[in-house]
Write a protein that holds these residues in place. Structure first.
Motif, PDB file in Angstrom:
ATOM      1  N   GLY A 103       0.832  -1.106   0.040  1.00  0.00           N
ATOM      2  CA  GLY A 103      -0.009  -0.043  -0.076  1.00  0.00           C
ATOM      3  C   GLY A 103       0.788   1.303   0.013  1.00  0.00           C
ATOM      4  O   GLY A 103       0.281   2.399   0.046  1.00  0.00           O
ATOM      5  N   GLY A 104       2.064   1.195  -0.150  1.00  0.00           N
ATOM      6  CA  GLY A 104       3.090   2.397  -0.001  1.00  0.00           C
ATOM      7  C   GLY A 104       2.767   3.300  -1.202  1.00  0.00           C
ATOM      8  O   GLY A 104       2.588   2.718  -2.469  1.00  0.00           O
ATOM      9  N   LEU A 105       3.373   4.554  -1.160  1.00  0.00           N
ATOM     10  CA  LEU A 105       3.149   5.425  -2.117  1.00  0.00           C
ATOM     11  C   LEU A 105       4.108   6.521  -2.270  1.00  0.00           C
ATOM     12  O   LEU A 105       5.020   6.787  -1.399  1.00  0.00           O
ATOM     13  CB  LEU A 105       1.756   6.373  -1.681  1.00  0.00           C
ATOM     14  CG  LEU A 105       1.695   7.654  -2.695  1.00  0.00           C
ATOM     15  CD1 LEU A 105       1.078   7.155  -4.041  1.00  0.00           C
ATOM     16  CD2 LEU A 105       0.804   8.557  -1.968  1.00  0.00           C
ATOM     17  N   ASN A 106       4.799   6.551  -3.529  1.00  0.00           N
ATOM     18  CA  ASN A 106       5.771   7.523  -3.903  1.00  0.00           C
ATOM     19  C   ASN A 106       4.924   8.727  -4.439  1.00  0.00           C
ATOM     20  O   ASN A 106       4.349   8.518  -5.366  1.00  0.00           O
ATOM     21  CB  ASN A 106       6.510   6.911  -4.990  1.00  0.00           C
ATOM     22  CG  ASN A 106       7.716   7.928  -5.218  1.00  0.00           C
ATOM     23  OD1 ASN A 106       7.979   8.995  -4.407  1.00  0.00           O
ATOM     24  ND2 ASN A 106       8.761   7.690  -6.111  1.00  0.00           N
ATOM     25  N   SER A 140      -1.478  -0.219 -14.582  1.00  0.00           N
ATOM     26  CA  SER A 140      -1.025  -1.089 -13.337  1.00  0.00           C
ATOM     27  C   SER A 140       0.003  -2.010 -14.206  1.00  0.00           C
ATOM     28  O   SER A 140      -0.147  -2.466 -15.053  1.00  0.00           O
ATOM     29  CB  SER A 140      -2.178  -2.127 -12.881  1.00  0.00           C
ATOM     30  OG  SER A 140      -3.214  -1.329 -12.232  1.00  0.00           O
ATOM     31  N   ILE A 141       1.137  -1.956 -13.286  1.00  0.00           N
ATOM     32  CA  ILE A 141       2.368  -2.830 -13.858  1.00  0.00           C
ATOM     33  C   ILE A 141       2.908  -3.661 -12.809  1.00  0.00           C
ATOM     34  O   ILE A 141       2.662  -3.380 -11.538  1.00  0.00           O
ATOM     35  CB  ILE A 141       3.622  -1.833 -14.499  1.00  0.00           C
ATOM     36  CG1 ILE A 141       3.913  -0.882 -12.954  1.00  0.00           C
ATOM     37  CG2 ILE A 141       3.052  -1.042 -15.390  1.00  0.00           C
ATOM     38  CD1 ILE A 141       4.995   0.178 -13.400  1.00  0.00           C
ATOM     39  N   LYS A 142       3.424  -4.855 -13.406  1.00  0.00           N
ATOM     40  CA  LYS A 142       3.976  -6.009 -12.414  1.00  0.00           C
ATOM     41  C   LYS A 142       5.296  -6.300 -12.947  1.00  0.00           C
ATOM     42  O   LYS A 142       5.893  -5.725 -13.821  1.00  0.00           O
ATOM     43  CB  LYS A 142       2.977  -6.929 -12.725  1.00  0.00           C
ATOM     44  CG  LYS A 142       2.945  -7.564 -14.048  1.00  0.00           C
ATOM     45  CD  LYS A 142       2.002  -8.889 -13.835  1.00  0.00           C
ATOM     46  CE  LYS A 142       1.965  -9.697 -15.291  1.00  0.00           C
ATOM     47  NZ  LYS A 142       1.558  -8.555 -16.674  1.00  0.00           N
ATOM     48  N   GLN A 157       3.779   6.765  -8.024  1.00  0.00           N
ATOM     49  CA  GLN A 157       3.714   5.181  -8.022  1.00  0.00           C
ATOM     50  C   GLN A 157       3.080   4.797  -6.746  1.00  0.00           C
ATOM     51  O   GLN A 157       3.444   5.222  -5.790  1.00  0.00           O
ATOM     52  CB  GLN A 157       5.117   4.523  -8.237  1.00  0.00           C
ATOM     53  CG  GLN A 157       5.876   4.991  -9.581  1.00  0.00           C
ATOM     54  CD  GLN A 157       6.960   5.942  -8.810  1.00  0.00           C
ATOM     55  OE1 GLN A 157       7.462   5.767  -7.970  1.00  0.00           O
ATOM     56  NE2 GLN A 157       7.353   6.679  -9.834  1.00  0.00           N
ATOM     57  N   LYS A 158       2.240   3.762  -6.800  1.00  0.00           N
ATOM     58  CA  LYS A 158       1.391   3.366  -5.480  1.00  0.00           C
ATOM     59  C   LYS A 158       1.590   1.842  -5.572  1.00  0.00           C
ATOM     60  O   LYS A 158       1.040   1.129  -6.661  1.00  0.00           O
ATOM     61  CB  LYS A 158       0.060   3.735  -5.527  1.00  0.00           C
ATOM     62  CG  LYS A 158      -0.699   3.119  -4.067  1.00  0.00           C
ATOM     63  CD  LYS A 158      -1.780   3.849  -3.827  1.00  0.00           C
ATOM     64  CE  LYS A 158      -2.597   3.353  -2.559  1.00  0.00           C
ATOM     65  NZ  LYS A 158      -1.657   3.217  -1.392  1.00  0.00           N
ATOM     66  N   ASN A 159       1.805   1.178  -4.544  1.00  0.00           N
ATOM     67  CA  ASN A 159       2.032  -0.343  -4.503  1.00  0.00           C
ATOM     68  C   ASN A 159       0.381  -0.764  -4.399  1.00  0.00           C
ATOM     69  O   ASN A 159       0.000  -0.523  -3.175  1.00  0.00           O
ATOM     70  CB  ASN A 159       2.909  -0.838  -3.360  1.00  0.00           C
ATOM     71  CG  ASN A 159       2.878  -2.292  -3.167  1.00  0.00           C
ATOM     72  OD1 ASN A 159       2.539  -2.877  -3.994  1.00  0.00           O
ATOM     73  ND2 ASN A 159       3.840  -2.798  -2.113  1.00  0.00           N
ATOM     74  N   SER A 160      -0.105  -1.292  -5.167  1.00  0.00           N
ATOM     75  CA  SER A 160      -1.399  -1.783  -5.077  1.00  0.00           C
ATOM     76  C   SER A 160      -1.582  -3.370  -4.468  1.00  0.00           C
ATOM     77  O   SER A 160      -2.627  -3.934  -4.517  1.00  0.00           O
ATOM     78  CB  SER A 160      -2.169  -1.828  -6.470  1.00  0.00           C
ATOM     79  OG  SER A 160      -1.210  -2.719  -7.508  1.00  0.00           O
ATOM     80  N   GLY A 161      -0.496  -4.114  -4.259  1.00  0.00           N
ATOM     81  CA  GLY A 161      -0.369  -5.293  -3.763  1.00  0.00           C
ATOM     82  C   GLY A 161      -0.593  -5.309  -2.211  1.00  0.00           C
ATOM     83  O   GLY A 161      -0.339  -4.353  -1.427  1.00  0.00           O
ATOM     84  N   ASP A 162      -0.521  -6.608  -1.805  1.00  0.00           N
ATOM     85  CA  ASP A 162      -0.590  -6.584  -0.178  1.00  0.00           C
ATOM     86  C   ASP A 162       0.864  -7.400   0.200  1.00  0.00           C
ATOM     87  O   ASP A 162       0.854  -7.502   1.470  1.00  0.00           O
ATOM     88  CB  ASP A 162      -1.560  -7.741   0.277  1.00  0.00           C
ATOM     89  CG  ASP A 162      -1.600  -9.084  -0.523  1.00  0.00           C
ATOM     90  OD1 ASP A 162      -0.519  -9.183  -1.308  1.00  0.00           O
ATOM     91  OD2 ASP A 162      -2.358  -9.870  -0.550  1.00  0.00           O
TER      92      ASP A 162
END
Length: 220
Positions: A103-106, A140-142, A157-162
């Motif tokens: 859930g972190g955000l730049n 969304s990129i992986k 950029q935001k971490n959309s994963g867990d």
């Protein structure tokens, strides 16, 4: 490391070098290792005497491991620019690693002197930039994928994963500069007047003060 990942990282390096001429000026000599202690800047740093140049001027191991994240945003940028690698002076390229908690955000920011290209090492991210016509370009990129942020445009950029995520980012500047939108507006020195921010964001001055308090640099 998997061959596909190695190839993707190689592409990042190639891209960084191929567009280097579009930003920082071309070098007129083999090398110009930065000598910040001289106090002289002419659109870059003065050069160290070539007889004093060593391999250490071109080496940095700081991106090998994830950084320790201890802020409320849940992200950490570890830069590998001319301030960390003196040998980058005049070469027009630099690198960074960004690590994210779940859930972190730049947060929204710009790089005034460089285009940025990111390669996802681990995890998945929601990324985007905003054009001067106020159009959001997002995706969304992986792991193993690449995304580009044009020079000077606001992006995030935001971490959309867990799970934790990380990326490598390349720039066509030895020192791209980072202009954080929220920090610049709400924690500058001297501060932007409350009435200016209140009118710009259509909020009251109490809310401005609350935001400034949250974004104020933490005292050590």
């Amino acid at each position: 490391m998997l061959p596909t990942n190695t190839y993707a990282i190689f592409v990042i390096f190639c891209c960084a070098f191929s567009f280097a001429f579009a930003s920082d000026p071309d070098t007129l000599q083999d090398l110009c290792v930065a000598l910040p202690s001289s106090g002289v800047k002419v659109n870059g740093f003065a050069c160290k005497a070539e007889t004093n140049v060593t391999e250490a001027d071109f080496f940095f191991a700081g991106l090998a491991k994830p950084g320790v994240i201890n802020n409320t945003l849940g992200s950490l940028v570890t830069a590998a620019n001319v301030e960390k690698i003196p040998g980058l002076n005049t070469l027009g390229v630099s690198f960074s690693r960004i690590d994210y908690k779940a859930g972190g955000l730049n947060p929204p920011h710009t790089h005034p002197r460089a285009t940025e290209i990111v390669f996802v090492l681990e995890g998945q991210l929601d990324v985007g930039f905003i054009t001067t016509a106020n159009k959001l370009i997002s995706k969304s990129i992986k792991k193993g994928e690449i995304f580009v942020f044009p020079k000077g445009l606001v992006h995030y950029q935001k971490n959309s994963g867990d799970k934790p995520a990380s990326v490598l980012s390349a720039f066509n500047s030895q020192l791209p500069g980072t202009f954080s939108v929220a920090a610049a507006l709400f924690s500058s020195t001297p501060t932007v007047p409350d009435n200016v921010l209140a009118q710009a964001f259509q909020i009251d001055t109490k809310q401005v003060d609350d935001i400034k308090a949250k974004l104020a640099p933490k005292k050590s």
